[in-house]
Design a protein around this motif. Structure first.
Motif, PDB file in Angstrom:
ATOM      1  N   THR A 146      38.309  42.451  34.285  1.00 27.04           N
ATOM      2  CA  THR A 146      37.016  42.743  33.685  1.00 27.04           C
ATOM      3  C   THR A 146      35.995  42.818  34.812  1.00 27.04           C
ATOM      4  O   THR A 146      35.848  41.864  35.589  1.00 27.04           O
ATOM      5  CB  THR A 146      36.594  41.661  32.668  1.00 27.04           C
ATOM      6  N   LEU A 147      35.322  43.948  34.903  1.00 27.06           N
ATOM      7  CA  LEU A 147      34.367  44.190  35.974  1.00 27.06           C
ATOM      8  C   LEU A 147      32.984  44.430  35.390  1.00 27.06           C
ATOM      9  O   LEU A 147      32.848  44.856  34.236  1.00 27.06           O
ATOM     10  CB  LEU A 147      34.779  45.410  36.807  1.00 27.06           C
ATOM     11  N   ALA A 148      31.975  44.182  36.182  1.00 27.79           N
ATOM     12  CA  ALA A 148      30.598  44.486  35.782  1.00 27.79           C
ATOM     13  C   ALA A 148      29.829  44.925  37.019  1.00 27.79           C
ATOM     14  O   ALA A 148      30.007  44.364  38.106  1.00 27.79           O
ATOM     15  CB  ALA A 148      29.931  43.281  35.137  1.00 27.79           C
ATOM     16  N   VAL A 155      33.242  46.855  32.302  1.00 26.65           N
ATOM     17  CA  VAL A 155      34.467  47.617  32.076  1.00 26.65           C
ATOM     18  C   VAL A 155      35.638  46.646  32.001  1.00 26.65           C
ATOM     19  O   VAL A 155      35.778  45.763  32.856  1.00 26.65           O
ATOM     20  CB  VAL A 155      34.709  48.646  33.208  1.00 26.65           C
ATOM     21  N   THR A 156      36.474  46.806  30.991  1.00 27.57           N
ATOM     22  CA  THR A 156      37.757  46.086  30.940  1.00 27.57           C
ATOM     23  C   THR A 156      38.866  47.100  31.111  1.00 27.57           C
ATOM     24  O   THR A 156      38.731  48.268  30.718  1.00 27.57           O
ATOM     25  CB  THR A 156      37.933  45.350  29.608  1.00 27.57           C
ATOM     26  N   GLY A 157      39.963  46.680  31.714  1.00 24.19           N
ATOM     27  CA  GLY A 157      41.055  47.616  31.920  1.00 24.19           C
ATOM     28  C   GLY A 157      42.168  47.008  32.736  1.00 24.19           C
ATOM     29  O   GLY A 157      42.248  45.782  32.908  1.00 24.19           O
ATOM     30  N   LEU A 217      31.571  37.539  32.087  1.00 26.79           N
ATOM     31  CA  LEU A 217      31.254  38.960  32.037  1.00 26.79           C
ATOM     32  C   LEU A 217      32.070  39.741  33.057  1.00 26.79           C
ATOM     33  O   LEU A 217      32.233  40.948  32.925  1.00 26.79           O
ATOM     34  CB  LEU A 217      29.762  39.186  32.294  1.00 26.79           C
ATOM     35  N   LYS A 218      32.561  39.075  34.083  1.00 25.68           N
ATOM     36  CA  LYS A 218      33.441  39.725  35.058  1.00 25.68           C
ATOM     37  C   LYS A 218      34.428  38.695  35.574  1.00 25.68           C
ATOM     38  O   LYS A 218      34.085  37.529  35.783  1.00 25.68           O
ATOM     39  CB  LYS A 218      32.631  40.344  36.203  1.00 25.68           C
ATOM     40  N   THR A 219      35.671  39.107  35.725  1.00 26.96           N
ATOM     41  CA  THR A 219      36.684  38.200  36.266  1.00 26.96           C
ATOM     42  C   THR A 219      36.897  38.410  37.752  1.00 26.96           C
ATOM     43  O   THR A 219      37.481  37.559  38.414  1.00 26.96           O
ATOM     44  CB  THR A 219      38.027  38.415  35.553  1.00 26.96           C
ATOM     45  N   GLN A 220      36.486  39.558  38.252  1.00 29.77           N
ATOM     46  CA  GLN A 220      36.644  39.875  39.662  1.00 29.77           C
ATOM     47  C   GLN A 220      35.480  40.727  40.116  1.00 29.77           C
ATOM     48  O   GLN A 220      34.749  41.297  39.300  1.00 29.77           O
ATOM     49  CB  GLN A 220      37.970  40.621  39.904  1.00 29.77           C
ATOM     50  N   THR A 257      36.514  36.034  45.198  1.00 33.49           N
ATOM     51  CA  THR A 257      35.165  35.578  45.491  1.00 33.49           C
ATOM     52  C   THR A 257      34.391  35.225  44.232  1.00 33.49           C
ATOM     53  O   THR A 257      33.323  34.645  44.308  1.00 33.49           O
ATOM     54  CB  THR A 257      34.387  36.664  46.245  1.00 33.49           C
ATOM     55  N   PHE A 258      34.918  35.607  43.057  1.00 31.79           N
ATOM     56  CA  PHE A 258      34.195  35.336  41.824  1.00 31.79           C
ATOM     57  C   PHE A 258      34.941  34.277  41.020  1.00 31.79           C
ATOM     58  O   PHE A 258      36.148  34.307  40.908  1.00 31.79           O
ATOM     59  CB  PHE A 258      34.071  36.618  40.993  1.00 31.79           C
ATOM     60  N   PHE A 259      34.215  33.325  40.492  1.00 29.83           N
ATOM     61  CA  PHE A 259      34.840  32.360  39.597  1.00 29.83           C
ATOM     62  C   PHE A 259      33.795  31.910  38.567  1.00 29.83           C
ATOM     63  O   PHE A 259      32.598  32.102  38.742  1.00 29.83           O
ATOM     64  CB  PHE A 259      35.383  31.156  40.367  1.00 29.83           C
TER      65      PHE A 259
END
Length: 635
Positions: free
Chosen positions: A58-60, A112-114, A40-43, A30-32
């Motif tokens: 990468t989440l925010a 957060v990255t991980g 800042l966030k990939t998903q 849903t995110f792009f």
């Protein structure tokens, strides 16, 4: 060339590639972001699943909960899509990042990255969509700190509503409120797509218009450029949409903002949103068929957990008032009423005779399985009826066994003062549709109030006995409303719906008579589960008929020309037959969301006193503003 959004779980961004390239999409995303830009966030937090195991992310979002398990810190990270568990292990973080993790608190906004990994066996939380996985953090960045919130950001919030409205931007973070906003968006989108497919044009109408009071009070807006003159905020675009029909648009709709300066309840707001819709060259059936398709399709598409039966029943106003005592009946259960005035006249009960002598009625309602209630139960039920406004309520309790036609003395317990033989009780039970073991309630009063009081008891008993299926939406159309109501206090006729509603075909000549109470109109409502969702009518499109209606309502010729001259003039230029309906968006979404109040499905609502606790409105304004408008406030 059509485009498809494709997401690579390993990538830091989402690519936009031609669908013709034949590349298969992976898990739904849903995110792009823009191609080539590190986001800042990939998903989104709530979209991660077991299929993402091993992928970088990468989440925010916001820290919903923080738990320290002996040096390993767990946080529930929340964004608009949901929650995901993040593991902050000092073995996987730099010293600075772990120091940051130790400082994290509720509602801090973080990145957060991980790496996504499956949770250890036995630690899954299947109550969460993301409960099979967690994110092993390799980095954490604080985007913004937060003060301690005034209430917990959870769906079972216990804070007072006024506090929630004061901090509405925090209240809207709650998952349930986010879901309500999504549901509202999807409902409006479905409406737009449906009407577009049926040839409608979406046309905006003015917010600043002339005050033409014919219902609730208008909100007034002073004009600076023309001192002493005022605009009004529209209570609805009624006259504007009729003028669009004169303009040849034929099929118009609008997601319209409307304003009414009236006392508020849980289901009312001073500003609200409705679907405004008008069609030319149509009958009542055309409008109702269109709306039935819209609502049935919308519910099945957006909230399939609800059961909807089609076709929607089409009931007349006289029918629903006789059977349910209300023009917006809940049809998920029975508890139908019957007029037993003739049977009541056979009794020696002076209360009944007094009501009948004054032109009132006696209504009966059978309540299945409640004939064995005690006398104290009945006294409590009568007190409830008095809370609804009734002076009292009589009853008959049917007990014993066997067929109803063998009723013996003692098989029926009647209210004090109501002494009648078994033969009379049998006839009463047959009229009310009661059987052995049932309770019959008897309500006496003027027709309007007897219906109102017994309808309130019907709703109360249905709630007490849990008769309504919460998973059913029982839609129905109510038609053939009376055109006028007599106002005893003002000693005048009022429009039952509004003054632009046409009389039923063949009844036009009745506008020239003296008694207007028997004139049926071409008005109709859509009701569902005891609420009115939409109201509409076939309109008057001829000047002579419209002028007769205004005269019946007590408008002088000068008032008509001042307030409605523009639409009367338009009718002189070949106005087509037309009609429409105005469903409330707020109320529809509230029902679909299972909300008790419209405030739960409006982003920034007002309180019952019309106050905006977030902005502190209404509020005084500076003297220079008033001076520019030529206005002085008088204490």
């Amino acid at each position: 060339m059509s485009l498809t959004f494709w997401a690579d779980p390993q990538a830091k961004f989402h690519s936009v590639i031609p669908a013709e390239a034949g590349i298969q999409k992976s898990q739904p995303e849903t995110f792009f972001s823009r191609q080539g830009v590190d986001p800042l966030k990939t998903q989104d937090c709530g979209e991660l699943r077991a299929a993402h195991d091993g992928s970088a992310t990468t989440l925010a979002g916001w820290v919903s909960r923080r738990r320290d398990h002996g040096g390993i810190i767990f946080i529930d990270l929340r964004d608009r899509s949901g929650f995901v568990q993040v593991v902050l292990n000092p073995e996987n973080l730099s010293g600075d990042d772990y120091a940051t993790a130790e400082r994290l608190r509720s509602e801090w906004c973080v990145q957060v990255t991980g790496t996504v990994q499956k949770r250890p066996e036995g630690s899954e939380n299947l109550a969460l969509p993301t409960g099979e996985i967690e994110v092993m953090a390799s980095g954490v960045t604080v985007l913004n700190q937060s003060q301690t919130p005034p209430f917990y950001i959870t769906d079972d919030v216990e804070a007072d509503e006024s506090l929630r409205l004061r901090y509405r931007y925090l209240d809207l973070r709650r998952p349930a409120m986010q879901e309500n906003l999504r549901l509202r968006h999807r409902a409006v989108k479905y409406i737009r797509d449906y009407l577009d497919d049926h040839g409608f044009l979406e046309i905006e109408t003015p917010i600043l218009i002339k005050s033409t009071p014919e219902g609730a009070r208008d909100f007034l807006v002073p004009s600076r450029m023309q001192p002493g003159n005022f605009y009004a905020l529209p209570q609805s675009p009624q006259q504007l949409k009729q003028l669009l029909m004169v303009s040849g648009v034929e099929r118009y709709f609008q997601i319209a903002r409307c304003f009414r300066d009236e006392d508020l309840r849980a289901d009312r707001q001073p500003e609200f949103t409705q679907l405004d819709l008008e069609m030319s060259f149509v009958s009542e059936s055309d409008v109702l068929t269109l709306i039935e398709g819209l609502y049935a399709g919308l519910v099945r598409e957006l909230t399939p957990q609800f059961k909807v039966k089609t076709p929607f029943p089409r009931l007349t106003y006289d029918d629903v008032m006789a059977r349910y005592g209300s023009d917006k009946p809940d049809l998920r259960y029975g508890l139908e009423m019957a007029d037993v005035s003739d049977l009541a006249a056979e009794t020696e009960f002076r209360v009944f005779h007094g009501i009948l002598d004054r032109g009132g009625i006696i209504k009966a309602m059978a309540v299945p399985g409640q004939g064995r209630l005690s006398g104290s139960d009945m006294r409590r039920m009568e007190e409830t009826a008095k809370e609804f406004g009734a002076a009292g309520m009589s009853h008959v309790r049917l007990t014993g066994d066997g067929p109803l036609d063998t009723l013996e003395d003692g098989d029926a317990l009647l209210s004090p003062g109501l002494r009648m033989p078994p033969e009379w009780v049998i006839r009463l039970a047959q009229r009310a549709g009661a059987s052995r073991g049932d309770l019959i309630l008897l309500m006496a009063g003027p027709a309007k109030f007897a219906n109102q009081w017994l309808a309130s008891m019907r709703t109360h008993l249905a709630e007490q006995l849990e008769l309504a299926d919460p998973h059913t939406l029982a839609f129905a159309f109510v038609t053939d409303f009376p055109m006028f109501d007599w106002d005893d206090d003002a000693q005048r006729w009022d429009s039952t719906h509004h003054p632009f509603t046409a009389p039923a075909p063949g009844c036009e000549a009745m506008l020239d008579g003296d008694d207007f109470s028997a004139i049926p109109s071409r008005a109709y409502d859509l009701v569902c589960n005891g609420s009115e969702l939409a109201s509409g009518s076939i309109r008057i499109h001829r000047r002579d008929m419209q002028e007769k209606v205004f005269a019946i309502l007590g408008y002088t010729h000068e008032q008509v020309q001042e307030r409605f001259g523009h639409i009367l003039e338009a009718f002189d230029y070949g106005a087509p037959p037309h009609g429409g309906i105005a469903p409330g968006i707020d109320r529809l979404v509230a029902i679909l969301a299972g909300a008790d109040s419209l405030r739960e499905v409006i982003a920034f609502p007002k309180t019952q006193s019309g106050s905006d606790l977030l902005f502190g409105a209404p509020a005084p304004v500076d003297f220079p503003q008033l001076r520019d408008l030529g206005i002085r406030v008088v204490e």
